[in-house]
Motif scaffolding. Structure first.
Motif, PDB file in Angstrom:
ATOM      1  N   ILE A  47       0.842  -1.206   0.000  1.00 39.02           N
ATOM      2  CA  ILE A  47       0.000   0.000   0.000  1.00 39.02           C
ATOM      3  C   ILE A  47       0.872   1.249   0.000  1.00 39.02           C
ATOM      4  O   ILE A  47       0.645   2.181  -0.769  1.00 39.02           O
ATOM      5  CB  ILE A  47      -0.957  -0.023   1.215  1.00 39.02           C
ATOM      6  CG1 ILE A  47      -1.849  -1.281   1.144  1.00 39.02           C
ATOM      7  CG2 ILE A  47      -1.802   1.247   1.260  1.00 39.02           C
ATOM      8  CD1 ILE A  47      -2.691  -1.505   2.381  1.00 39.02           C
ATOM      9  N   PHE A  48       1.879   1.294   0.873  1.00 41.37           N
ATOM     10  CA  PHE A  48       2.881   2.363   0.843  1.00 41.37           C
ATOM     11  C   PHE A  48       4.088   1.934   1.655  1.00 41.37           C
ATOM     12  O   PHE A  48       4.042   0.960   2.412  1.00 41.37           O
ATOM     13  CB  PHE A  48       2.324   3.700   1.360  1.00 41.37           C
ATOM     14  CG  PHE A  48       1.821   3.677   2.775  1.00 41.37           C
ATOM     15  CD1 PHE A  48       2.688   3.676   3.863  1.00 41.37           C
ATOM     16  CD2 PHE A  48       0.455   3.677   3.025  1.00 41.37           C
ATOM     17  CE1 PHE A  48       2.215   3.659   5.166  1.00 41.37           C
ATOM     18  CE2 PHE A  48      -0.027   3.649   4.330  1.00 41.37           C
ATOM     19  CZ  PHE A  48       0.854   3.646   5.396  1.00 41.37           C
ATOM     20  N   ILE A  49       5.188   2.656   1.457  1.00 44.93           N
ATOM     21  CA  ILE A  49       6.425   2.443   2.212  1.00 44.93           C
ATOM     22  C   ILE A  49       6.759   3.753   2.903  1.00 44.93           C
ATOM     23  O   ILE A  49       6.751   4.813   2.274  1.00 44.93           O
ATOM     24  CB  ILE A  49       7.584   2.024   1.286  1.00 44.93           C
ATOM     25  CG1 ILE A  49       7.213   0.761   0.499  1.00 44.93           C
ATOM     26  CG2 ILE A  49       8.855   1.788   2.099  1.00 44.93           C
ATOM     27  CD1 ILE A  49       8.247   0.380  -0.555  1.00 44.93           C
ATOM     28  N   GLU A  50       7.033   3.673   4.198  1.00 45.03           N
ATOM     29  CA  GLU A  50       7.206   4.893   4.990  1.00 45.03           C
ATOM     30  C   GLU A  50       8.444   4.829   5.869  1.00 45.03           C
ATOM     31  O   GLU A  50       8.760   3.789   6.447  1.00 45.03           O
ATOM     32  CB  GLU A  50       5.966   5.122   5.861  1.00 45.03           C
ATOM     33  CG  GLU A  50       5.994   6.427   6.646  1.00 45.03           C
ATOM     34  CD  GLU A  50       4.727   6.632   7.474  1.00 45.03           C
ATOM     35  OE1 GLU A  50       4.456   7.776   7.841  1.00 45.03           O
ATOM     36  OE2 GLU A  50       4.000   5.647   7.720  1.00 45.03           O
ATOM     37  N   GLN A  51       9.129   5.951   5.965  1.00 43.95           N
ATOM     38  CA  GLN A  51      10.261   6.095   6.877  1.00 43.95           C
ATOM     39  C   GLN A  51       9.772   6.761   8.154  1.00 43.95           C
ATOM     40  O   GLN A  51       8.984   7.709   8.097  1.00 43.95           O
ATOM     41  CB  GLN A  51      11.354   6.942   6.238  1.00 43.95           C
ATOM     42  CG  GLN A  51      12.558   7.194   7.139  1.00 43.95           C
ATOM     43  CD  GLN A  51      13.632   8.011   6.449  1.00 43.95           C
ATOM     44  OE1 GLN A  51      13.815   7.915   5.242  1.00 43.95           O
ATOM     45  NE2 GLN A  51      14.355   8.821   7.225  1.00 43.95           N
ATOM     46  N   PRO A  52      10.207   6.292   9.323  1.00 43.82           N
ATOM     47  CA  PRO A  52       9.729   6.894  10.565  1.00 43.82           C
ATOM     48  C   PRO A  52      10.259   8.304  10.786  1.00 43.82           C
ATOM     49  O   PRO A  52      11.308   8.679  10.240  1.00 43.82           O
ATOM     50  CB  PRO A  52      10.261   5.937  11.641  1.00 43.82           C
ATOM     51  CG  PRO A  52      11.483   5.345  11.031  1.00 43.82           C
ATOM     52  CD  PRO A  52      11.171   5.205   9.568  1.00 43.82           C
ATOM     53  N   LEU A  53       9.525   9.064  11.576  1.00 41.64           N
ATOM     54  CA  LEU A  53      10.007  10.384  11.984  1.00 41.64           C
ATOM     55  C   LEU A  53      11.226  10.248  12.877  1.00 41.64           C
ATOM     56  O   LEU A  53      12.173  11.031  12.804  1.00 41.64           O
ATOM     57  CB  LEU A  53       8.907  11.136  12.748  1.00 41.64           C
ATOM     58  CG  LEU A  53       7.710  11.616  11.940  1.00 41.64           C
ATOM     59  CD1 LEU A  53       6.603  12.070  12.876  1.00 41.64           C
ATOM     60  CD2 LEU A  53       8.112  12.749  11.016  1.00 41.64           C
ATOM     61  N   VAL A  54      11.191   9.261  13.748  1.00 44.47           N
ATOM     62  CA  VAL A  54      12.291   9.032  14.677  1.00 44.47           C
ATOM     63  C   VAL A  54      12.241   7.567  15.099  1.00 44.47           C
ATOM     64  O   VAL A  54      11.174   6.952  15.098  1.00 44.47           O
ATOM     65  CB  VAL A  54      12.176   9.964  15.908  1.00 44.47           C
ATOM     66  CG1 VAL A  54      10.954   9.650  16.731  1.00 44.47           C
ATOM     67  CG2 VAL A  54      13.430   9.922  16.765  1.00 44.47           C
ATOM     68  N   SER A  55      13.388   7.005  15.416  1.00 51.99           N
ATOM     69  CA  SER A  55      13.439   5.598  15.814  1.00 51.99           C
ATOM     70  C   SER A  55      14.573   5.393  16.805  1.00 51.99           C
ATOM     71  O   SER A  55      15.475   6.224  16.928  1.00 51.99           O
ATOM     72  CB  SER A  55      13.635   4.698  14.586  1.00 51.99           C
ATOM     73  OG  SER A  55      14.803   5.057  13.880  1.00 51.99           O
ATOM     74  N   SER A  56      14.523   4.269  17.503  1.00 56.39           N
ATOM     75  CA  SER A  56      15.536   3.999  18.522  1.00 56.39           C
ATOM     76  C   SER A  56      15.542   2.519  18.864  1.00 56.39           C
ATOM     77  O   SER A  56      14.511   1.854  18.783  1.00 56.39           O
ATOM     78  CB  SER A  56      15.253   4.816  19.790  1.00 56.39           C
ATOM     79  OG  SER A  56      16.139   4.461  20.836  1.00 56.39           O
ATOM     80  N   GLN A  57      16.697   2.027  19.260  1.00 51.75           N
ATOM     81  CA  GLN A  57      16.763   0.680  19.810  1.00 51.75           C
ATOM     82  C   GLN A  57      16.219   0.688  21.230  1.00 51.75           C
ATOM     83  O   GLN A  57      16.241   1.704  21.918  1.00 51.75           O
ATOM     84  CB  GLN A  57      18.210   0.186  19.870  1.00 51.75           C
ATOM     85  CG  GLN A  57      18.890  -0.037  18.546  1.00 51.75           C
ATOM     86  CD  GLN A  57      20.194  -0.778  18.739  1.00 51.75           C
ATOM     87  OE1 GLN A  57      20.226  -1.892  19.259  1.00 51.75           O
ATOM     88  NE2 GLN A  57      21.283  -0.172  18.321  1.00 51.75           N
ATOM     89  N   PHE A  58      15.760  -0.473  21.669  1.00 52.76           N
ATOM     90  CA  PHE A  58      15.452  -0.627  23.082  1.00 52.76           C
ATOM     91  C   PHE A  58      16.761  -0.572  23.860  1.00 52.76           C
ATOM     92  O   PHE A  58      17.806  -1.059  23.400  1.00 52.76           O
ATOM     93  CB  PHE A  58      14.756  -1.964  23.349  1.00 52.76           C
ATOM     94  CG  PHE A  58      13.299  -1.962  22.990  1.00 52.76           C
ATOM     95  CD1 PHE A  58      12.560  -0.791  22.970  1.00 52.76           C
ATOM     96  CD2 PHE A  58      12.656  -3.155  22.686  1.00 52.76           C
ATOM     97  CE1 PHE A  58      11.220  -0.792  22.653  1.00 52.76           C
ATOM     98  CE2 PHE A  58      11.299  -3.173  22.370  1.00 52.76           C
ATOM     99  CZ  PHE A  58      10.585  -1.991  22.356  1.00 52.76           C
ATOM    100  N   LEU A  59      16.713   0.005  25.039  1.00 54.67           N
ATOM    101  CA  LEU A  59      17.936   0.245  25.796  1.00 54.67           C
ATOM    102  C   LEU A  59      18.584  -1.026  26.329  1.00 54.67           C
ATOM    103  O   LEU A  59      19.786  -1.049  26.605  1.00 54.67           O
ATOM    104  CB  LEU A  59      17.648   1.213  26.955  1.00 54.67           C
ATOM    105  CG  LEU A  59      17.356   2.653  26.514  1.00 54.67           C
ATOM    106  CD1 LEU A  59      17.094   3.536  27.720  1.00 54.67           C
ATOM    107  CD2 LEU A  59      18.507   3.208  25.697  1.00 54.67           C
ATOM    108  N   TRP A  60      17.802  -2.080  26.484  1.00 61.76           N
ATOM    109  CA  TRP A  60      18.385  -3.332  26.972  1.00 61.76           C
ATOM    110  C   TRP A  60      19.165  -4.055  25.879  1.00 61.76           C
ATOM    111  O   TRP A  60      19.939  -4.971  26.171  1.00 61.76           O
ATOM    112  CB  TRP A  60      17.302  -4.243  27.537  1.00 61.76           C
ATOM    113  CG  TRP A  60      16.862  -3.838  28.908  1.00 61.76           C
ATOM    114  CD1 TRP A  60      15.829  -3.013  29.241  1.00 61.76           C
ATOM    115  CD2 TRP A  60      17.455  -4.225  30.148  1.00 61.76           C
ATOM    116  NE1 TRP A  60      15.734  -2.859  30.609  1.00 61.76           N
ATOM    117  CE2 TRP A  60      16.728  -3.599  31.186  1.00 61.76           C
ATOM    118  CE3 TRP A  60      18.541  -5.038  30.492  1.00 61.76           C
ATOM    119  CZ2 TRP A  60      17.037  -3.765  32.533  1.00 61.76           C
ATOM    120  CZ3 TRP A  60      18.844  -5.207  31.836  1.00 61.76           C
ATOM    121  CH2 TRP A  60      18.107  -4.571  32.833  1.00 61.76           C
ATOM    122  N   ASN A  61      18.972  -3.671  24.617  1.00 58.77           N
ATOM    123  CA  ASN A  61      19.661  -4.360  23.530  1.00 58.77           C
ATOM    124  C   ASN A  61      21.172  -4.356  23.707  1.00 58.77           C
ATOM    125  O   ASN A  61      21.841  -5.368  23.485  1.00 58.77           O
ATOM    126  CB  ASN A  61      19.310  -3.711  22.185  1.00 58.77           C
ATOM    127  CG  ASN A  61      17.960  -4.145  21.669  1.00 58.77           C
ATOM    128  OD1 ASN A  61      17.242  -4.874  22.355  1.00 58.77           O
ATOM    129  ND2 ASN A  61      17.604  -3.702  20.484  1.00 58.77           N
TER     130      ASN A  61
END
Length: 416
Positions: A47-61
Motif C-alpha cells: 500500500i505504501f512504504i514509509e520512513q519513521p520520523l524518529v526511531s531507537s533501539q530498546f535500551l536493553w539491547n
C-alpha cells in the motif's frame, strides 16, 4: 488538529503515489482519524512504504550485545555473529556465509562517541537530525553523564520485554533543537503526544499507577537536566510536566519491530538448489541451530519507531493490512492481507497472532491496559455475548470440565 497533507505523506518513499492510494480522515471523537483506501488493493499488494520520523533501539539491547545502526536500525552483526550470540556457541561457523547481506566493510562509527552506523550516509543523516546534540563524546562510559543516568534510570523502571524507550523522546527533542524549521517538527511530533488516560472509559495505563510515580518523577528530573529548553514550549511541556506521555506512546503512534536477519539467511539457504544429500545436511544444521537458540536467554532483538502515516491506521482484531520490514531496516512496508475496496478503512492489528486468537475479554484487557481503548471491531462485536473471562480462565475451565467428564466416565464404567 488534522495534519497538513504535505506532512501526512512527507515520510513516504513515494509521497505522490501514497497520496493517490490512501487518505487519512476523521471518523468520530472515539476513534479519531482513520486510514482509507482511495483505490482497490489485492491481497499482498504494498500500500505504501514509509520512513519513521524518529526511531531507537530498546535500551536493553546493548546489554545483550545486540548491534544495530543507530539511525536506520539495520542489523550490524552478521548472521554468523547473531547465531553465535544467541546460541552461546562462540566457535560456530555457518555454511554459505556469502548469503548474509550485512556489509561490515561499510560500517562507520561516530568519531566522537563511537556509536555505530551501517553506512556513512546513516551517520551523516543521524548527525544532521539529532545526534549532534545527543553525542556525548568521550563520556559514553561515564555513568554520571546526564544522558547515561537517564538511560540507566529507564532500564531500572522498564525491564524486558520493553514496550517503549526514553530515547524516542530524547531524539524527538533533539530533532527539534537541531532543526531549522522547528515549528514544523513541533507540529509533527505534537500528533504523538496523546493522553495517558481515556476519560470516557476511565482507562489508566498500567505503568501510570501510584506504584510508578516515584520512578516517573526521577525520569522527569533527569530528562529536564539533559534536554530541557524553555523556548521549546510545546515539547518541553510534554517532557517536564507530563513525562508520563512517553508511556502512552505505546499506543498506535509507536510500533515495535523485530529484525530476524538470521531468518533472512535461512530463507536464502532455502532458495539454494542443492543435491539431496547436501540439502538434508543443511536442513539438519539449521534445525539444530534453532534448537540451540531456543535454549538461550535472549532470542530476538526489538527496536521502536514513530511512523506518521501508518499511525493513522486503526486497530482491528481481524486486520486487512500489516506492517513488515523486508529491507531489514526502519522502512515500513504496509501490505494488504486481503482485498481492499476503495473507501474501505485500512486497519492493522496492535496484537500479535497469538493474542488475536485469545478470547474477547483477554484481547480487551490487553488493549485497555496498553493502548487505552475498547475495541469495537467486527470480531469483538460478534463476540459481545461471550463470557467475560480471560483465556487462562477458559483453559482452566476446560481442564476442569475435562476432569469432570473423566470422572463421569469412570462412574459409568464402575456402574457397568
Amino acid at each position: 488538529m488534522a495534519a497538513p497533507v504535505d506532512d501526512m505523506f512527507s515520510r513516504c518513499v513515494d509521497p505522490a503515489k501514497a497520496s493517490n492510494c490512501v487518505e487519512a480522515r476523521f471518523i468520530d471523537k472515539v476513534k479519531g482519524k482513520g486510514l482509507f483506501a482511495k483505490r482497490p488493493f489485492k491481497k499482498g499488494d504494498t500500500i505504501f512504504i514509509e520512513q519513521p520520523l524518529v526511531s531507537s533501539q530498546f535500551l536493553w539491547n546493548a546489554l545483550y550485545k545486540y548491534r544495530a545502526c543507530e539511525y536506520c536500525l539495520r542489523a550490524l552483526e552478521t548472521a554468523e555473529e547473531n547465531s553465535r550470540r544467541l546460541s552461546g556457541r562462540a566457535a560456530l561457523s555457518l555454511p554459505h556465509p556469502e548469503l548474509c547481506k550485512v556489509r561490515p566493510d561499510r560500517h562507520q562509527a561516530c568519531p566522537h562517541c563511537q556509536v555505530m552506523y551501517c553506512s556513512a550516509e546513516c551517520r551523516q543523516a543521524a548527525w544532521e537530525q539529532h545526534h549532534r546534540l545527543l553525542c556525548i563524546g568521550s563520556s559514553h562510559h561515564d555513568p554520571d553523564h546526564p544522558l547515561n543516568k537517564l538511560q540507566d534510570a529507564w532500564r531500572s523502571v522498564h525491564y524486558p520485554p520493553e514496550t517503549s524507550s526514553i530515547m524516542i523522546m530524547a531524539r524527538m527533542v533533539a530533532t527539534i533543537k537541531q532543526a531549522q524549521d522547528k515549528e514544523r517538527w513541533q507540529r509533527l511530533f505534537s500528533h504523538f503526544c496523546s493522553r495517558t488516560a481515556n476519560e470516557e472509559e476511565e482507562i489508566v495505563h498500567k505503568l501510570l499507577g501510584e506504584k510508578f510515580q516515584g520512578q516517573l518523577s526521577l525520569l522527569r528530573n533527569l530528562f529536564t537536566t539533559a534536554l530541557y529548553e524553555d523556548r521549546l514550549s510545546q515539547v518541553s511541556v510534554c517532557v517536564s510536566g507530563h513525562l508520563s506521555l512517553l508511556i502512552s506512546f505505546i499506543s498506535k503512534s509507536e510500533h515495535t519491530l523485530q529484525f530476524k536477519h538470521l531468518g533472512l539467511w535461512v530463507h536464502a539457504c532455502d532458495a539454494l538448489e542443492l543435491p539431496s544429500q547436501q540439502r538434508e545436511q543443511l536442513d539438519a544444521f539449521i534445525d539444530q541451530l534453532y534448537k540451540d537458540i531456543d535454549k538461550g536467554f535472549f532470542t530476538d532483538s526489538h527496536l521502536i519507531y514513530e511512523c506518521f502515516l501508518c499511525c493513522a491506521g486503526n486497530h482491528s482484531c481481524v486486520p486487512n493490512a500489516e506492517a513488515s520490514f523486508p529491507d531489514n531496516n526502519f522502512l515500513l512496508h504496509l501490505s494488504a492481507l486481503s482485498d481492499i475496496s476503495p473507501g474501505e478503512e485500512i486497519c492493522i492489528s496492535y496484537l500479535d497472532g497469538c493474542q488475536r486468537d485469545r478470547s474477547r475479554h483477554s484481547r480487551h484487557k490487553i488493549l485497555r491496559e496498553n493502548y487505552l481503548f475498547v475495541c469495537s471491531c467486527q470480531k469483538c462485536m460478534s463476540q459481545m455475548d461471550d463470557a467475560d473471562m480471560t483465556s487462562e480462565e477458559e483453559e482452566e475451565e476446560e481442564e476442569a470440565e475435562g476432569e469432570t467428564e473423566g470422572d463421569d466416565m469412570e462412574d459409568e464404567m464402575t456402574d457397568v
